[in-house]
Motif scaffolding. Structure first.
Motif, short mmCIF file in Angstrom:
data_model
loop_
_atom_site.label_atom_id
_atom_site.label_comp_id
_atom_site.label_asym_id
_atom_site.label_seq_id
_atom_site.Cartn_x
_atom_site.Cartn_y
_atom_site.Cartn_z
N GLN A 1 0.77 -1.36 0.01
CA GLN A 1 -0.27 -0.11 -0.21
C GLN A 1 1.04 1.07 0.06
OE1 GLN A 1 -2.95 -0.26 3.38
NE2 GLN A 1 -3.60 2.22 2.63
N VAL A 2 0.44 2.13 -0.79
CA VAL A 2 0.86 3.02 -0.61
C VAL A 2 1.05 4.15 0.30
CG1 VAL A 2 1.85 5.69 -2.78
CG2 VAL A 2 1.50 3.00 -2.92
N GLN A 3 1.91 5.05 0.63
CA GLN A 3 1.73 6.61 1.80
C GLN A 3 1.27 7.23 1.15
OE1 GLN A 3 3.18 3.74 3.62
NE2 GLN A 3 1.56 2.39 3.20
N LEU A 4 0.92 8.89 1.48
CA LEU A 4 0.60 10.07 0.99
C LEU A 4 0.60 10.81 2.26
CD1 LEU A 4 -1.60 9.50 -2.79
CD2 LEU A 4 0.87 8.81 -2.13
N VAL A 5 1.71 11.71 1.99
CA VAL A 5 2.42 12.61 3.60
C VAL A 5 1.64 14.29 2.39
CG1 VAL A 5 2.78 13.37 5.47
CG2 VAL A 5 2.64 10.96 5.14
N GLU A 6 0.96 14.81 2.99
CA GLU A 6 1.06 16.74 2.48
C GLU A 6 1.33 17.51 3.41
OE1 GLU A 6 -3.45 14.67 1.07
OE2 GLU A 6 -2.22 14.73 3.14
N SER A 7 2.17 18.32 3.20
CA SER A 7 2.96 19.06 3.69
C SER A 7 2.32 21.04 2.78
CB SER A 7 4.31 19.24 4.13
OG SER A 7 5.19 19.24 3.41
N GLY A 8 2.99 21.55 3.70
CA GLY A 8 2.57 23.34 2.80
C GLY A 8 1.92 23.73 3.00
#
Length: 125
Positions: free
Chosen positions: A1-8
């Motif tokens: 499974q892919v993990q996506l982490v946003e920032s900004g």
């Protein structure tokens, strides 16, 4: 499974700029498409921009040249540079990713398998 982490995300005045980042991890990313969606309070989620692994880009009409999506494959990271922000851009911005995305379905959130937790963008007038 892919993990996506946003920032900004953050607070910015009208006319200002922000750059959102989304880092993906979990597996190899050849042919992995990534995109940005947003959801304002009380409104439905809407497509903002998408980017295929091949480099093909797609933008929502309301972007009107203000936003730019880009990708750094070596870091498995996608960016959304947002300029000339206005209060109507206030929303939670979500990064999405999936394999098997083609040009006709880039704007359809239900076609993406992986989602980040979202990052708040607030534009003050």
């Amino acid at each position: 499974q892919v993990q996506l982490v946003e920032s900004g995300g953050g607070l910015v005045q009208a006319g200002g700029s922000l750059r959102l980042s989304c880092a993906a991890s979990g597996r190899t990313f050849s042919s992995y498409a990534m995109g940005w969606f947003r959801q304002a309070q009380g409104k439905e989620r809407e497509f903002v921009a998408g980017l295929l692994y091949s480099g093909i880009k797609k933008y929502a009409d309301f972007v009107k040249g203000r936003f730019t999506i880009s990708r750094e494959n070596a870091k498995n990271t996608v960016y959304l540079q947002m300029n000339s922000l206005n209060p109507e851009d206030t929303a939670v911005y979500y990064c999405a990713g999936s394999f098997g995305i083609t040009i006709p379905i880039m704007a359809y959130g239900e076609k993406y398998d992986d989602w980040g937790q979202g990052t708040q963008v607030t534009v003050s007038s």
